[in-house]
Scaffold this active site. Structure first.
Site, PDB file in Angstrom:
ATOM      1  CB  THR A 257      -0.936  -0.004   1.220  1.00 17.41           C
ATOM      2  OG1 THR A 257      -1.768  -1.178   1.172  1.00 17.41           O
ATOM      3  CG2 THR A 257      -1.823   1.231   1.231  1.00 17.41           C
TER       4      THR A 257
ATOM      5  CE  LYS B   2      -5.503  -4.509   0.398  1.00 11.44           C
ATOM      6  NZ  LYS B   2      -4.207  -4.897  -0.198  1.00 11.44           N
TER       7      LYS B   2
ATOM      8  CB  SER C 218      -8.852  -9.841   4.852  1.00 16.27           C
ATOM      9  OG  SER C 218      -7.460  -9.959   4.653  1.00 16.27           O
TER      10      SER C 218
ATOM     11  CD  GLU D  38      -2.241  -2.530  -1.701  1.00 17.07           C
ATOM     12  OE1 GLU D  38      -2.009  -3.192  -0.673  1.00 17.07           O
ATOM     13  OE2 GLU D  38      -2.606  -1.339  -1.681  1.00 17.07           O
ATOM     14  N   GLY D  39      -2.690  -5.845  -5.012  1.00 14.94           N
ATOM     15  CA  GLY D  39      -3.075  -7.196  -4.620  1.00 14.94           C
ATOM     16  C   GLY D  39      -3.271  -7.305  -3.122  1.00 14.94           C
ATOM     17  CB  VAL D  40      -5.122  -9.188  -0.935  1.00 17.49           C
ATOM     18  CG1 VAL D  40      -5.615 -10.344  -1.787  1.00 17.49           C
ATOM     19  CG2 VAL D  40      -5.297  -9.485   0.547  1.00 17.49           C
TER      20      VAL D  40
ATOM     21  CG  ASN E 177       8.692  -0.310   1.303  1.00 16.98           C
ATOM     22  OD1 ASN E 177       9.082   0.834   1.497  1.00 16.98           O
ATOM     23  ND2 ASN E 177       7.648  -0.825   1.935  1.00 16.98           N
TER      24      ASN E 177
END
Length: 223
Positions: free
Chosen positions: A16, A37, A41, A115-117, A175
């Site tokens: 994120t 997104k 969850s 954006e994936g999860v 990152n």
């Protein structure tokens, strides 16, 4: 129109944060950009309904306010793998409603960052993985590598899985999530040598997304 899928080497690697930085970098280049997104969850009940912090951050980093339900069509309460959180709530995750929201965002923007999860192969439901969003929507992939011990294997395995699934890795972002990581420069050099895509930038530890955007170079993906 530029659309990308932002994947991560694992949960908690800063997808994120990187996606928000990407959105600010796109906006700095004069593009009307929006984050999405599709599945999240770990959401909180509010007067407006379930809200996920990651999705709210994407909404805030986008060029203009979009309906939350377009940014995050499926918000799940429990901070679990989506297939488990969805099963506990009696929710069936299907791609069609997610794609409807994605296409609405595409109609209104120059660029959409999806954006994936979790990681690349996180299950969404029986027979459906997070990677199927990128694969079925034919989205080029940007990989976020959380710089910590073990990141080399995680990054290379994810890049291999992306290729095996027939998707195209167009760039990666380092990152810095562990301020005490040893040999950061050497690990970054190894990733630059071994990953089959250019480094789009390295995000420093503790910088907010708008400031972190200055560390990104997007020419390789916007040509």
């Amino acid at each position: 129109m530029s659309t990308f899928f932002v994947a991560g080497t694992d949960t908690g690697v800063g997808k994120t944060h990187a996606t928000c930085a990407l959105l600010h970098a796109l906006r700095d280049r004069g593009l009307n950009a929006c984050g999405m997104k599709p599945v999240a969850s770990g959401s909180t009940e509010t007067r407006e309904g379930l809200r996920n912090d990651d999705a709210l951050a994407l909404q805030a980093a986008s060029s203009a306010p979009m309906p939350y339900e377009w940014i995050n069509p499926i918000a799940l309460r429990e901070p679990l793998s989506p297939h488990l959180a969805a099963a506990h709530e009696g929710v069936e995750i299907r791609l069609a409603p997610l794609r409807d929201a994605f296409l609405r965002l595409c109609d209104m923007h120059d660029a959409v960052m999806v954006e994936g999860v979790g990681g690349w192969l996180v299950p969404l439901s029986r027979g459906l993985l997070a990677s199927d969003i990128a694969r079925q929507w034919q989205l080029p992939v940007i990989l976020v590598v959380g710089m910590r011990l073990g990141c080399l294997s995680h990054a290379l395995l994810t890049a291999r899985a992306i290729a095996t699934d027939g998707c195209r890795l167009v760039g990666w972002i380092g990152n810095l999530i562990d301020p005490d990581m040893a040999a950061v420069d050497e690990n970054l050099a190894t990733l630059r040598q071994l990953l089959p895509a250019p480094c789009l930038g390295v995000l420093p530890y503790g910088e907010p997304p708008q400031a972190a955007a200055a560390y990104l170079e997007l020419e390789a993906i916007l040509e």
